[in-house]
Motif scaffolding. Structure first.
Motif, PDB file in Angstrom:
ATOM      1  N   GLN A 142     -25.006  20.512 -28.404  1.00  0.00           N
ATOM      2  CA  GLN A 142     -25.744  21.778 -28.312  1.00  0.00           C
ATOM      3  C   GLN A 142     -27.152  21.546 -27.752  1.00  0.00           C
ATOM      4  OE1 GLN A 142     -26.604  23.604 -32.085  1.00  0.00           O
ATOM      5  NE2 GLN A 142     -27.115  25.570 -31.173  1.00  0.00           N
ATOM      6  N   GLN A 143     -27.838  20.523 -28.246  1.00  0.00           N
ATOM      7  CA  GLN A 143     -29.184  20.223 -27.757  1.00  0.00           C
ATOM      8  C   GLN A 143     -29.171  19.836 -26.280  1.00  0.00           C
ATOM      9  OE1 GLN A 143     -30.323  17.154 -30.511  1.00  0.00           O
ATOM     10  NE2 GLN A 143     -31.247  18.613 -31.957  1.00  0.00           N
ATOM     11  N   ARG A 145     -26.917  20.650 -23.955  1.00  0.00           N
ATOM     12  CA  ARG A 145     -26.613  21.836 -23.126  1.00  0.00           C
ATOM     13  C   ARG A 145     -27.816  22.754 -23.028  1.00  0.00           C
ATOM     14  NH1 ARG A 145     -20.501  22.846 -25.362  1.00  0.00           N
ATOM     15  NH2 ARG A 145     -19.493  21.393 -23.912  1.00  0.00           N
ATOM     16  N   GLN A 146     -28.501  22.926 -24.125  1.00  0.00           N
ATOM     17  CA  GLN A 146     -29.698  23.772 -24.120  1.00  0.00           C
ATOM     18  C   GLN A 146     -30.753  23.176 -23.206  1.00  0.00           C
ATOM     19  OE1 GLN A 146     -31.465  24.290 -27.978  1.00  0.00           O
ATOM     20  NE2 GLN A 146     -32.644  26.068 -27.332  1.00  0.00           N
ATOM     21  N   PHE A 147     -30.981  21.883 -23.319  1.00  0.00           N
ATOM     22  CA  PHE A 147     -31.991  21.223 -22.492  1.00  0.00           C
ATOM     23  C   PHE A 147     -31.624  21.300 -21.019  1.00  0.00           C
ATOM     24  CE2 PHE A 147     -33.560  17.501 -20.218  1.00  0.00           C
ATOM     25  CZ  PHE A 147     -34.923  17.606 -20.455  1.00  0.00           C
ATOM     26  N   GLY A 149     -29.726  23.382 -19.545  1.00  0.00           N
ATOM     27  CA  GLY A 149     -29.732  24.765 -19.072  1.00  0.00           C
ATOM     28  C   GLY A 149     -31.111  25.328 -18.841  1.00  0.00           C
ATOM     29  N   LYS A 150     -32.099  24.804 -19.578  1.00  0.00           N
ATOM     30  CA  LYS A 150     -33.463  25.351 -19.452  1.00  0.00           C
ATOM     31  C   LYS A 150     -34.222  24.769 -18.283  1.00  0.00           C
ATOM     32  CE  LYS A 150     -36.390  22.337 -22.169  1.00  0.00           C
ATOM     33  NZ  LYS A 150     -37.332  22.208 -23.230  1.00  0.00           N
TER      34      LYS A 150
END
Length: 151
Positions: A142-143, A145-147, A149-150
């Motif tokens: 999750q971390q 993918r979030q990173f 994606g941002k």
């Protein structure tokens, strides 16, 4: 009739013992199934872990290239992003390592040799360990993918 009673009584006692053993076997099998249900849920995610690690390594390399060409303000932001990418990559590596370690240490073959209570304790411990692996795998994915994606 009294001669018959000891035979019936011993039959009932042995039947209860057999049913008790059978229910212990069922408890052990159910507990083992719970452990492997978690394993089977997490194991396919290890492919995602590997892909995300590769993407993060590429991003880290691109941060190094940006730093060479950038201004002081851009360099500070790039350094922060690179640090975060390195940390997330390490978390993914740890999650992968924990999964491999759990699989190499699991001793399902010895369950049949253990007394029922000990086998159930072992499986409870294994369920706790594989649940921890699941949490670390899911959190690190999750971390990452979030990173990714941002940026």
């Amino acid at each position: 009739m009294f001669k018959f009673f000891p035979t019936v009584a011993s039959f009932i006692i042995s039947s209860l013992f057999f049913l008790s053993c059978k229910s212990d076997e069922n408890k052990i099998k159910d507990a083992e199934n719970e452990v492997f249900a978690i394993h089977d849920e997490v194991m396919p995610k290890i492919d995602d872990v590997m892909k995300l690690r590769k993407q993060l390594r590429q991003r880290i390399t691109s941060f190094d290239s940006l730093k060479v060409a950038g201004s002081a303000a851009a360099t500070l932001r790039t350094d922060e992003d690179k640090e975060q990418a390195v940390r997330i990559n390490q978390d993914l590596a740890l999650a992968d390592s924990l999964m491999m370690d759990w699989m190499s240490r699991y001793n399902g073959d010895t369950l049949a040799k253990l007394p029922s209570e000990e086998a159930l304790r072992y499986l409870t411990d294994q369920k706790d360990k594989i649940t921890d692996v699941k949490t670390k795998v899911n959190t690190s994915i999750q971390q990452a993918r979030q990173f990714l994606g941002k940026n």
